[in-house]
Design a protein around this motif. Structure first.
Motif, PDB file in Angstrom:
ATOM      1  N   LYS A   1       0.875 -21.656  41.923  1.00 37.32           N
ATOM      2  CA  LYS A   1       0.917 -21.464  40.465  1.00 37.32           C
ATOM      3  C   LYS A   1       0.132 -20.198  40.128  1.00 37.32           C
ATOM      4  O   LYS A   1      -0.858 -19.885  40.789  1.00 37.32           O
ATOM      5  CB  LYS A   1       0.264 -22.653  39.751  1.00 37.32           C
ATOM      6  CG  LYS A   1       0.797 -24.004  40.168  1.00 37.32           C
ATOM      7  CD  LYS A   1       2.111 -24.315  39.485  1.00 37.32           C
ATOM      8  CE  LYS A   1       2.621 -25.688  39.799  1.00 37.32           C
ATOM      9  NZ  LYS A   1       3.132 -25.870  41.154  1.00 37.32           N
ATOM     10  N   ASN A   2       0.578 -19.520  39.100  1.00 34.88           N
ATOM     11  CA  ASN A   2      -0.123 -18.326  38.594  1.00 34.88           C
ATOM     12  C   ASN A   2      -0.305 -17.255  39.659  1.00 34.88           C
ATOM     13  O   ASN A   2      -1.354 -16.608  39.727  1.00 34.88           O
ATOM     14  CB  ASN A   2      -1.489 -18.720  37.997  1.00 34.88           C
ATOM     15  CG  ASN A   2      -1.357 -19.765  36.908  1.00 34.88           C
ATOM     16  OD1 ASN A   2      -0.608 -19.573  35.962  1.00 34.88           O
ATOM     17  ND2 ASN A   2      -2.030 -20.879  37.065  1.00 34.88           N
ATOM     18  N   PHE A   3       0.699 -17.074  40.487  1.00 30.87           N
ATOM     19  CA  PHE A   3       0.629 -16.042  41.527  1.00 30.87           C
ATOM     20  C   PHE A   3       1.235 -14.751  40.969  1.00 30.87           C
ATOM     21  O   PHE A   3       2.328 -14.761  40.408  1.00 30.87           O
ATOM     22  CB  PHE A   3       1.385 -16.482  42.778  1.00 30.87           C
ATOM     23  CG  PHE A   3       1.233 -15.516  43.917  1.00 30.87           C
ATOM     24  CD1 PHE A   3       0.076 -15.520  44.694  1.00 30.87           C
ATOM     25  CD2 PHE A   3       2.215 -14.585  44.204  1.00 30.87           C
ATOM     26  CE1 PHE A   3      -0.093 -14.618  45.728  1.00 30.87           C
ATOM     27  CE2 PHE A   3       2.061 -13.689  45.241  1.00 30.87           C
ATOM     28  CZ  PHE A   3       0.905 -13.700  46.011  1.00 30.87           C
TER      29      PHE A   3
ATOM     30  N   GLU B   1      -7.913 -17.056  28.606  1.00 31.83           N
ATOM     31  CA  GLU B   1      -6.559 -17.222  28.060  1.00 31.83           C
ATOM     32  C   GLU B   1      -5.508 -17.205  29.158  1.00 31.83           C
ATOM     33  O   GLU B   1      -4.494 -17.873  29.076  1.00 31.83           O
ATOM     34  CB  GLU B   1      -6.255 -16.115  27.054  1.00 31.83           C
ATOM     35  CG  GLU B   1      -6.982 -16.318  25.750  1.00 31.83           C
ATOM     36  CD  GLU B   1      -6.510 -15.366  24.669  1.00 31.83           C
ATOM     37  OE1 GLU B   1      -5.863 -14.349  24.989  1.00 31.83           O
ATOM     38  OE2 GLU B   1      -6.803 -15.652  23.506  1.00 31.83           O
ATOM     39  N   ASP B   2      -5.742 -16.377  30.178  1.00 29.68           N
ATOM     40  CA  ASP B   2      -4.769 -16.313  31.268  1.00 29.68           C
ATOM     41  C   ASP B   2      -5.493 -15.957  32.566  1.00 29.68           C
ATOM     42  O   ASP B   2      -6.545 -15.314  32.546  1.00 29.68           O
ATOM     43  CB  ASP B   2      -3.686 -15.277  30.965  1.00 29.68           C
ATOM     44  CG  ASP B   2      -2.355 -15.636  31.630  1.00 29.68           C
ATOM     45  OD1 ASP B   2      -2.318 -16.613  32.413  1.00 29.68           O
ATOM     46  OD2 ASP B   2      -1.361 -14.942  31.381  1.00 29.68           O
TER      47      ASP B   2
ATOM     48  N   VAL C   1      -4.733 -24.053  42.715  1.00 20.73           N
ATOM     49  CA  VAL C   1      -5.352 -25.171  41.984  1.00 20.73           C
ATOM     50  C   VAL C   1      -6.426 -24.631  41.043  1.00 20.73           C
ATOM     51  O   VAL C   1      -6.517 -25.039  39.870  1.00 20.73           O
ATOM     52  CB  VAL C   1      -5.969 -26.199  42.970  1.00 20.73           C
ATOM     53  CG1 VAL C   1      -6.816 -27.224  42.221  1.00 20.73           C
ATOM     54  CG2 VAL C   1      -4.878 -26.900  43.765  1.00 20.73           C
ATOM     55  N   MET C   2      -7.218 -23.686  41.529  1.00 23.80           N
ATOM     56  CA  MET C   2      -8.294 -23.108  40.708  1.00 23.80           C
ATOM     57  C   MET C   2      -7.721 -22.518  39.423  1.00 23.80           C
ATOM     58  O   MET C   2      -8.227 -22.750  38.336  1.00 23.80           O
ATOM     59  CB  MET C   2      -9.042 -22.063  41.536  1.00 23.80           C
ATOM     60  CG  MET C   2     -10.198 -21.385  40.841  1.00 23.80           C
ATOM     61  SD  MET C   2      -9.687 -20.003  39.836  1.00 23.80           S
ATOM     62  CE  MET C   2      -9.341 -18.754  41.043  1.00 23.80           C
ATOM     63  N   THR C   3      -6.619 -21.751  39.539  1.00 21.36           N
ATOM     64  CA  THR C   3      -6.074 -21.113  38.334  1.00 21.36           C
ATOM     65  C   THR C   3      -5.566 -22.159  37.339  1.00 21.36           C
ATOM     66  O   THR C   3      -5.737 -21.998  36.135  1.00 21.36           O
ATOM     67  CB  THR C   3      -4.921 -20.131  38.667  1.00 21.36           C
ATOM     68  OG1 THR C   3      -3.875 -20.842  39.328  1.00 21.36           O
ATOM     69  CG2 THR C   3      -5.391 -18.971  39.518  1.00 21.36           C
ATOM     70  N   THR C   4      -4.971 -23.234  37.849  1.00 20.85           N
ATOM     71  CA  THR C   4      -4.459 -24.255  36.920  1.00 20.85           C
ATOM     72  C   THR C   4      -5.611 -24.968  36.206  1.00 20.85           C
ATOM     73  O   THR C   4      -5.473 -25.384  35.068  1.00 20.85           O
ATOM     74  CB  THR C   4      -3.575 -25.317  37.624  1.00 20.85           C
ATOM     75  OG1 THR C   4      -4.365 -26.014  38.581  1.00 20.85           O
ATOM     76  CG2 THR C   4      -2.382 -24.702  38.313  1.00 20.85           C
ATOM     77  N   LEU C   5      -6.747 -25.095  36.895  1.00 22.17           N
ATOM     78  CA  LEU C   5      -7.884 -25.780  36.281  1.00 22.17           C
ATOM     79  C   LEU C   5      -8.611 -24.892  35.272  1.00 22.17           C
ATOM     80  O   LEU C   5      -9.113 -25.372  34.262  1.00 22.17           O
ATOM     81  CB  LEU C   5      -8.880 -26.224  37.366  1.00 22.17           C
ATOM     82  CG  LEU C   5      -8.441 -27.402  38.231  1.00 22.17           C
ATOM     83  CD1 LEU C   5      -9.413 -27.613  39.385  1.00 22.17           C
ATOM     84  CD2 LEU C   5      -8.356 -28.671  37.393  1.00 22.17           C
ATOM     85  N   VAL C   6      -8.673 -23.601  35.574  1.00 22.78           N
ATOM     86  CA  VAL C   6      -9.481 -22.686  34.763  1.00 22.78           C
ATOM     87  C   VAL C   6      -8.739 -22.167  33.525  1.00 22.78           C
ATOM     88  O   VAL C   6      -9.350 -21.904  32.496  1.00 22.78           O
ATOM     89  CB  VAL C   6      -9.975 -21.518  35.662  1.00 22.78           C
ATOM     90  CG1 VAL C   6     -10.518 -20.369  34.848  1.00 22.78           C
ATOM     91  CG2 VAL C   6     -11.031 -22.026  36.647  1.00 22.78           C
ATOM     92  N   LYS C   7      -7.432 -22.070  33.636  1.00 20.57           N
ATOM     93  CA  LYS C   7      -6.639 -21.532  32.523  1.00 20.57           C
ATOM     94  C   LYS C   7      -6.839 -22.374  31.261  1.00 20.57           C
ATOM     95  O   LYS C   7      -6.688 -23.597  31.292  1.00 20.57           O
ATOM     96  CB  LYS C   7      -5.152 -21.538  32.914  1.00 20.57           C
ATOM     97  CG  LYS C   7      -4.295 -20.649  32.070  1.00 20.57           C
ATOM     98  CD  LYS C   7      -2.949 -20.549  32.738  1.00 20.57           C
ATOM     99  CE  LYS C   7      -1.988 -19.716  31.975  1.00 20.57           C
ATOM    100  NZ  LYS C   7      -0.777 -19.456  32.743  1.00 20.57           N
ATOM    101  N   GLY C   8      -7.197 -21.689  30.179  1.00 22.98           N
ATOM    102  CA  GLY C   8      -7.389 -22.389  28.905  1.00 22.98           C
ATOM    103  C   GLY C   8      -8.784 -22.942  28.704  1.00 22.98           C
ATOM    104  O   GLY C   8      -9.093 -23.498  27.656  1.00 22.98           O
ATOM    105  N   LYS C   9      -9.631 -22.804  29.729  1.00 26.17           N
ATOM    106  CA  LYS C   9     -11.003 -23.315  29.617  1.00 26.17           C
ATOM    107  C   LYS C   9     -11.929 -22.207  29.088  1.00 26.17           C
ATOM    108  O   LYS C   9     -11.586 -21.026  29.144  1.00 26.17           O
ATOM    109  CB  LYS C   9     -11.525 -23.767  30.990  1.00 26.17           C
ATOM    110  CG  LYS C   9     -10.740 -24.892  31.608  1.00 26.17           C
ATOM    111  CD  LYS C   9     -11.121 -26.212  31.001  1.00 26.17           C
ATOM    112  CE  LYS C   9     -10.609 -27.423  31.734  1.00 26.17           C
ATOM    113  NZ  LYS C   9      -9.313 -27.407  32.298  1.00 26.17           N
ATOM    114  N   THR C  10     -13.108 -22.605  28.634  1.00 26.63           N
ATOM    115  CA  THR C  10     -14.099 -21.604  28.252  1.00 26.63           C
ATOM    116  C   THR C  10     -14.724 -21.058  29.531  1.00 26.63           C
ATOM    117  O   THR C  10     -14.624 -21.691  30.602  1.00 26.63           O
ATOM    118  CB  THR C  10     -15.225 -22.203  27.375  1.00 26.63           C
ATOM    119  OG1 THR C  10     -15.940 -23.158  28.170  1.00 26.63           O
ATOM    120  CG2 THR C  10     -14.672 -22.868  26.137  1.00 26.63           C
TER     121      THR C  10
END
Ligand code: FES
Length: 150
Positions: free
Chosen positions: A20-22, A55-56, A73-82
């Motif tokens: 994801k997010n590659f 934001e992205d 996995v890291m990108t999916t968890l971090v996206k949208g977080k502060t």
């Protein structure tokens, strides 16, 4: 626990195959490069941070299945977080992979991070799994020089 281990293995394989997010993030305002000196694999993490919010996020690079899956996995968890939540996630991930392999794992609390509990048994794999996370923190702190897992 064996069933769980198999499930986690499947999740890792799936994220490796379909990360994801590659890719690059042209409007990124934070980025960093990390490398694992044990194998020479490199990864780049790009972030678009606005008003303290991630934001992205995207990543590029080549590496083993664990490092790629971990980045995905890291990108999916971090996206949208502060940014603060992202740093807390890093700390939880770091505490998980550096604790004793026998330590109890709180699956509910760890959520998706729990898939990496298995790497605790393989010290060299800890670096693979940590590569994206260390690169994330370096990107948030705007480190210009490549960071290493050492
Ligand atoms: Fe290079 Fe895992 S073998 S990051």
């Amino acid at each position: 626990m064996d069933e769980l281990r198999e499930l986690y293995q499947e999740i890792i394989l799936d994220h490796n195959k379909n990360p994801k997010n590659f890719g690059e993030l042209p409007d990124a305002n934070h980025s960093s490069e990390g490398y694992n000196p044990l194998c020479g694999d490199r990864i780049k993490v790009f972030l678009k941070v606005k008003d303290g919010l991630v934001e992205d996020i995207k990543f590029t690079g080549s590496g083993c299945a664990i490092s790629r899956a971990s980045a995905s996995v890291m990108t999916t968890l971090v996206k949208g977080k502060t940014v603060q939540e992202a740093e807390e996630l890093f700390k939880r991930f770091h505490d998980l992979v550096t604790q004793s392999p026998q330590a109890e794992v709180n699956l509910e609390e760890l959520d998706k991070l729990a898939v990496f509990a298995g790497v605790r048994e393989f010290p060299s794999r800890i670096k693979c799994a940590s590569l994206a996370w260390h690169t994330l923190i370096a990107a948030l702190k705007e480190k210009q020089e490549p960071i290493s897992t050492e």
